[in-house]
Each structure stands twice: as C-alpha cells, then as structure tokens.
Design a protein around this motif. Sequence first.
Motif, mmCIF file in Angstrom:
data_model
loop_
_atom_site.group_PDB
_atom_site.id
_atom_site.type_symbol
_atom_site.label_atom_id
_atom_site.label_comp_id
_atom_site.label_asym_id
_atom_site.label_seq_id
_atom_site.Cartn_x
_atom_site.Cartn_y
_atom_site.Cartn_z
ATOM 1 N N MET A 117 40.904 75.116 75.785
ATOM 2 C CA MET A 117 40.432 75.411 74.447
ATOM 3 C C MET A 117 41.295 74.648 73.441
ATOM 4 S SD MET A 117 38.354 77.637 72.958
ATOM 5 C CE MET A 117 38.060 78.179 71.335
ATOM 6 N N LEU A 118 40.670 73.828 72.635
ATOM 7 C CA LEU A 118 41.389 73.045 71.634
ATOM 8 C C LEU A 118 41.654 73.885 70.392
ATOM 9 C CD1 LEU A 118 39.419 69.694 71.804
ATOM 10 C CD2 LEU A 118 41.671 70.160 72.719
ATOM 11 N N ARG A 119 42.822 73.677 69.823
ATOM 12 C CA ARG A 119 43.136 74.357 68.569
ATOM 13 C C ARG A 119 42.313 73.738 67.451
ATOM 14 N NH1 ARG A 119 49.413 74.040 68.153
ATOM 15 N NH2 ARG A 119 48.793 74.108 65.996
ATOM 16 N N LYS A 120 41.835 74.582 66.555
ATOM 17 C CA LYS A 120 40.940 74.133 65.488
ATOM 18 C C LYS A 120 41.683 73.577 64.273
ATOM 19 C CE LYS A 120 37.009 76.246 67.034
ATOM 20 N NZ LYS A 120 36.277 75.389 67.892
ATOM 21 N N ASP A 121 42.996 73.797 64.202
ATOM 22 C CA ASP A 121 43.738 73.392 63.008
ATOM 23 C C ASP A 121 44.407 72.025 63.151
ATOM 24 O OD1 ASP A 121 45.527 74.280 64.888
ATOM 25 O OD2 ASP A 121 46.828 75.298 63.460
ATOM 26 N N ILE A 122 43.977 71.233 64.147
ATOM 27 C CA ILE A 122 44.561 69.915 64.356
ATOM 28 C C ILE A 122 43.516 68.852 64.048
ATOM 29 C CG2 ILE A 122 45.579 68.377 66.051
ATOM 30 C CD1 ILE A 122 47.200 70.562 66.947
ATOM 31 N N TYR B 113 46.299 63.479 51.958
ATOM 32 C CA TYR B 113 45.500 64.703 51.980
ATOM 33 C C TYR B 113 44.145 64.472 51.333
ATOM 34 C CZ TYR B 113 47.149 64.974 47.170
ATOM 35 O OH TYR B 113 47.422 64.679 45.868
ATOM 36 N N ARG B 114 43.202 65.300 51.747
ATOM 37 C CA ARG B 114 41.846 65.238 51.215
ATOM 38 C C ARG B 114 41.171 66.578 51.460
ATOM 39 N NH1 ARG B 114 36.454 62.885 53.009
ATOM 40 N NH2 ARG B 114 35.549 62.279 51.014
ATOM 41 N N LYS B 115 40.338 67.012 50.529
ATOM 42 C CA LYS B 115 39.563 68.245 50.730
ATOM 43 C C LYS B 115 38.590 68.033 51.877
ATOM 44 C CE LYS B 115 39.328 71.301 46.889
ATOM 45 N NZ LYS B 115 39.840 72.390 47.641
ATOM 46 N N ASN B 116 38.434 69.063 52.735
ATOM 47 C CA ASN B 116 37.524 68.924 53.869
ATOM 48 C C ASN B 116 36.340 69.878 53.812
ATOM 49 O OD1 ASN B 116 38.544 71.405 54.644
ATOM 50 N ND2 ASN B 116 39.679 70.633 56.389
ATOM 51 N N HIS B 117 36.286 70.754 52.823
ATOM 52 C CA HIS B 117 35.178 71.691 52.638
ATOM 53 C C HIS B 117 34.973 72.590 53.856
ATOM 54 C CE1 HIS B 117 34.423 69.504 49.002
ATOM 55 N NE2 HIS B 117 34.290 68.388 49.685
ATOM 56 N N LEU B 118 36.047 72.897 54.563
ATOM 57 C CA LEU B 118 36.015 73.841 55.670
ATOM 58 C C LEU B 118 36.838 75.060 55.277
ATOM 59 C CD1 LEU B 118 36.670 71.396 58.650
ATOM 60 C CD2 LEU B 118 34.471 72.307 57.903
ATOM 61 N N ARG B 119 36.822 76.071 56.103
ATOM 62 C CA ARG B 119 37.599 77.274 55.820
ATOM 63 C C ARG B 119 38.998 77.217 56.409
ATOM 64 N NH1 ARG B 119 32.938 81.752 56.839
ATOM 65 N NH2 ARG B 119 31.794 81.297 54.927
ATOM 66 N N ARG B 120 39.395 76.070 56.890
ATOM 67 C CA ARG B 120 40.724 75.926 57.486
ATOM 68 C C ARG B 120 41.321 74.575 57.082
ATOM 69 N NH1 ARG B 120 36.934 75.109 61.335
ATOM 70 N NH2 ARG B 120 37.025 73.143 62.442
ATOM 71 N N GLY C 35 46.965 76.071 51.210
ATOM 72 C CA GLY C 35 45.768 76.882 51.364
ATOM 73 C C GLY C 35 44.725 76.202 52.234
ATOM 74 N N ALA C 36 43.661 76.906 52.509
ATOM 75 C CA ALA C 36 42.604 76.406 53.379
ATOM 76 C C ALA C 36 41.777 75.336 52.666
ATOM 77 C CB ALA C 36 41.711 77.556 53.813
ATOM 78 N N GLY C 37 41.154 74.480 53.468
ATOM 79 C CA GLY C 37 40.211 73.518 52.911
ATOM 80 C C GLY C 37 40.727 72.104 52.756
ATOM 81 N N TYR C 38 41.784 71.718 53.481
ATOM 82 C CA TYR C 38 42.332 70.369 53.372
ATOM 83 C C TYR C 38 42.528 69.740 54.734
ATOM 84 C CZ TYR C 38 43.462 71.127 48.461
ATOM 85 O OH TYR C 38 43.383 71.361 47.120
#
Length: 117
Positions: free
Chosen positions: A1-6, A32-39, A75-78
């Motif tokens: 299972m791959l980690r989602k925060d990488i 850095y850049r906004k990714n429009h995700l919740r993490r 915070g989340a989203g980057y």
Amino acid sequence: MLRKDILRNQRDFNSVYKKGSSRGSRFVVVLYRKNHLRRTRIAFVASKKVGNSVMRNRARRLMRESYRLMDPKPGAGYDIIFVARKTINGQKMKDVQKSMFGALKGAGLIGPKDHAK
C-alpha cells in the motif's frame, strides 16, 4: 500500500517545477503549488550537485526527518518539493529544520501565528 502523502508522478513534479512558486533558504529550496486535493503531498530531492550517493541520501534523510518533527506542518492542498542545496552537507538536523521552517514561513505555507503553538 503506497502512502498518499508522497509526490510520485513525473507529471506532478513537472507541474510544480513549471507552474509552481519557490522560496529559498540557506540549506533548502522549497517549490510549491496548490493541488486542489484534501492532502499535502511532499517530495525530497537532492541532485548530484550535493555530492555522491552517500551525501545525497543523507541530505534526503535530514530533510525527511526534519519535516517529520516539524510542528506545525503546512495545511492541506499543496504539492511541496524540498530541494537540498550543497550547503546542507555536514549540517545538523536542527539547523536543517530551522532552514526548512523559514522557507515554508517565507512561502506563506505556515503563518507566523502557527509558530506560537
């Protein structure tokens, strides 16, 4: 299972490199850049300019551990890429952590009120 925060995909790296913003500090550069995700997705990079494979791996380990212990985190989203500078060689983790925190704060990813916690 791959980690989602990488951050893994080449397409995502290219997006951050081309369309993102950057902020430098003494030992690291933060892209850095906004990714429009919740993490927030993170990557740690050390180029051959840093040194041989032993030095590059140590630089990545220093950055990874410094980020792990950092409080507060962005915070989340980057999508965030930490790039090691060659000045990171021979530094202590505390100094690298200060440098990373300063770059994140300068980028606006961590506010001044967050540091007081």
